[in-house]
Design an enzyme around this catalytic site. Structure first.
Site, PDB file in Angstrom:
ATOM      1  CD  GLU A  73      -2.567  -0.953  -0.145  1.00 18.30           C
ATOM      2  OE1 GLU A  73      -3.387  -0.085  -0.506  1.00 18.30           O
ATOM      3  OE2 GLU A  73      -2.858  -2.241  -0.909  1.00 18.30           O
ATOM      4  CD1 TRP A 114      -1.686  -0.235  -3.971  1.00 17.33           C
ATOM      5  CD2 TRP A 114      -1.907   1.013  -5.927  1.00 17.33           C
ATOM      6  NE1 TRP A 114      -2.260  -1.248  -4.995  1.00 17.33           N
ATOM      7  CE2 TRP A 114      -2.507  -0.484  -6.210  1.00 17.33           C
ATOM      8  CE3 TRP A 114      -2.129   1.916  -6.775  1.00 17.33           C
ATOM      9  CZ2 TRP A 114      -3.122  -0.681  -7.276  1.00 17.33           C
ATOM     10  CZ3 TRP A 114      -2.751   1.621  -7.886  1.00 17.33           C
ATOM     11  CH2 TRP A 114      -3.171   0.347  -8.131  1.00 17.33           C
ATOM     12  CG  ASN A 135      -8.409   2.991   0.503  1.00 18.06           C
ATOM     13  OD1 ASN A 135      -8.167   4.129  -0.097  1.00 18.06           O
ATOM     14  ND2 ASN A 135      -8.162   2.057  -0.102  1.00 18.06           N
ATOM     15  CD1 TRP A 171     -11.003  11.336  -5.896  1.00 21.94           C
ATOM     16  CD2 TRP A 171     -13.049  10.695  -6.907  1.00 21.94           C
ATOM     17  NE1 TRP A 171     -12.038  11.494  -4.858  1.00 21.94           N
ATOM     18  CE2 TRP A 171     -13.163  11.056  -5.368  1.00 21.94           C
ATOM     19  CE3 TRP A 171     -14.037  10.273  -7.545  1.00 21.94           C
ATOM     20  CZ2 TRP A 171     -14.418  11.139  -4.908  1.00 21.94           C
ATOM     21  CZ3 TRP A 171     -15.447  10.577  -6.914  1.00 21.94           C
ATOM     22  CH2 TRP A 171     -15.449  10.958  -5.500  1.00 21.94           C
TER      23      TRP A 171
END
Length: 476
Positions: free
Chosen positions: A276, A279, A342, A383
């Site tokens: 993560e 990411w 999240n 998004w």
């Protein structure tokens, strides 16, 4: 004679693991720390309301630590290059050191500052500090930036391990001074009339000390359950480090090495957690090489997407009044705390873009203003990922079912009941779809749909079909 340099703080509000600060010290310079308020430089990406609240407290915490070293933070307002040039002239500083920028507007500002300072005989020295792997150091065999996360992160893990974090500078490395600085009350960052962030002091601890404590609390109490528990918003199985990382109160190298130092037996959750962090790296690399991502779809075809422009639906979504409890819970958590889990971020983003067919940029802008961890790379890429137009994005036909998502990831309704108390008395069976409850059950729970809690803004099945038709315009 002591030679002086300015240390220009940006999104690196800490004392440890600052390569640019160490470079200045290694060059025999003593430092004067400074920060410049220059909202015009960031343009539309000037910090939103929630970020400004965090920034105030983070700067105050940094100022306190620097004051202990005899060199409080010099805070000034104005055009950055002019402020730094004036401060350099005032103090006799021969150079300005800073962490290297990643965001497009910040990179442009850095270039402008370097040029302006050069004309005055002052050099700007920047060093990377925001990422584990600086953009351009991890590329495909063809030398191009990665567009897919898994091979990117695999390539990262094949690199030499990030260097050990640098120790914090001590008082002897700073210049004791009494330079003029904007008082905290004049920073104009905190909300007034109304103070919508009242109570946030009990939720968050901005600053490097708070960041270290948050990391240690996560490693001690939540890492073991992270791989399985990270998708359950009521479980508190995530690190909540994102605002600390965004403001640079803790470095990725500090996080990386703290995890690597754990005893054996925690390999699986540690690897998942570091992925993560990966990411975050991936998103920043994407933004670095694609500076238009915050405004334009990564996949150009999505420029033809027939978005709607229903302001009523947007406002219902923003206020947590969609009639879908897991969506409303997330939006209310965001408004009341400056944060959202999240998994729920993905659910509410899917609802906005695929149930309501509203542009992802509208959601991006709302998150930018309301999240304490609003980060240009993470926010825009997140998004776009949900909307289906980003790099390595979810396929356009993946539409989160908010009812099933609620039942799967909030099975006992703890999260929804916390943030949507008006339906808290409903049985678990109906909590995530109140409109399915018989009239008697609704009455017993004190729920009157359309009055005490809204009817669903749209029908899930119908909205899904409409979305697939709209997405078909750009997929066929």
């Amino acid at each position: 004679m002591v030679t002086t340099a300015l240390y220009w703080y940006r999104q690196d509000l800490r004392l440890a693991d600052l390569p640019a600060m160490r470079a200045a010290i290694d060059n025999g310079l003593k430092l004067i720390p400074c920060y410049v308020f220059d909202d015009a430089a960031a343009g539309q990406w000037s910090p939103g309301g929630a970020s400004r609240w965090w920034l105030h407290h983070s700067l105050a915490a940094l100022d306190t630590e620097l004051a202990k070293r005899g060199s409080p933070l010099v805070v000034r307002r104005g055009e950055t290059a002019r402020v730094l040039a004036d401060l350099a002239a005032q103090t006799g500083a021969e150079a300005v050191y800073c962490s290297e920028a990643i965001d497009p507007w910040a990179r442009e500002l850095q270039s402008q500052v370097a040029d302006a300072l050069w004309e005055t005989g002052v050099q700007l020295e920047a060093r990377p500090s925001a990422l584990l792997f600086h953009p351009g150091t991890v590329c495909t065999q063809a030398g191009d930036p990665y567009r897919v996360f898994t091979p990117f992160w695999r390539a990262c893990l094949q690199q030499p391990s990030p260097a050990e974090p640098l120790s914090a500078a001590s008082g002897k490395h700073f210049v004791e001074h009494d330079l003029d600085s904007l008082p905290h009350d004049d920073w104009q960052l905190l909300p007034r009339n109304p103070d919508w962030a009242a109570g946030w002091d009990e939720l968050w601890s901005p600053g490097a000390t708070g960041a270290r404590r948050a990391l240690q609390h996560f490693l001690d109490n939540a890492l073991d359950s992270y791989a399985e528990g990270r998708d359950f918003p009521a479980a508190r199985s995530t690190s909540r480090l994102s605002p600390h990382l965004h403001f640079g109160e803790i470095s990725p190298r500090q996080v990386w090495h703290a995890v690597q130092a754990l005893p054996e037996g925690q390999d699986k959750p540690a690897a998942k957690f570091l992925a993560e962090v990966g990411w975050r790296e991936f998103c920043h690399q994407l933004l670095y090489f694609n500076p238009e991502i915050p405004e334009k779809p990564f996949k150009a075809d999505f420029g033809e997407m027939p978005w709607l422009a229903d302001q009523t639906h947007l406002q219902a979504w923003q206020r947590g009044r969609t009639g879908y409890p897991i969506v409303d819970a997330g939006m209310r958590e965001l408004w009341q705390t400056g944060f959202m889990h999240n998994r729920v971020r993905m659910i509410v983003a899917s609802f906005l873009t695929k149930h309501l067919l509203l542009p992802w940029q509208w959601g991006e802008q709302w998150f930018w203003d309301t999240l304490v961890d609003a980060d240009l790379a993470n926010n825009s890429c997140g998004w776009q990922w949900v909307a289906g137009c980003g790099a390595d994005a979810a396929p356009y036909f993946r539409i989160f079912n908010p009812i099933l998502q609620g039942r799967k990831f909030d099975p006992d309704g703890e999260y929804v009941r916390q943030w949507v108390p008006e339906i808290a008395s409903l049985p678990d069976k109906y909590l995530h779809a109140p409109w399915e409850a018989p009239a008697k059950i609704l009455a017993e729970a004190g729920v009157e749909l359309g009055e005490t809690y809204p009817e669903p803004l749209v029908d899930h099945k119908e909205a899904r079909e409409t979305a697939l038709q709209a997405y078909g315009v750009i997929s066929g």
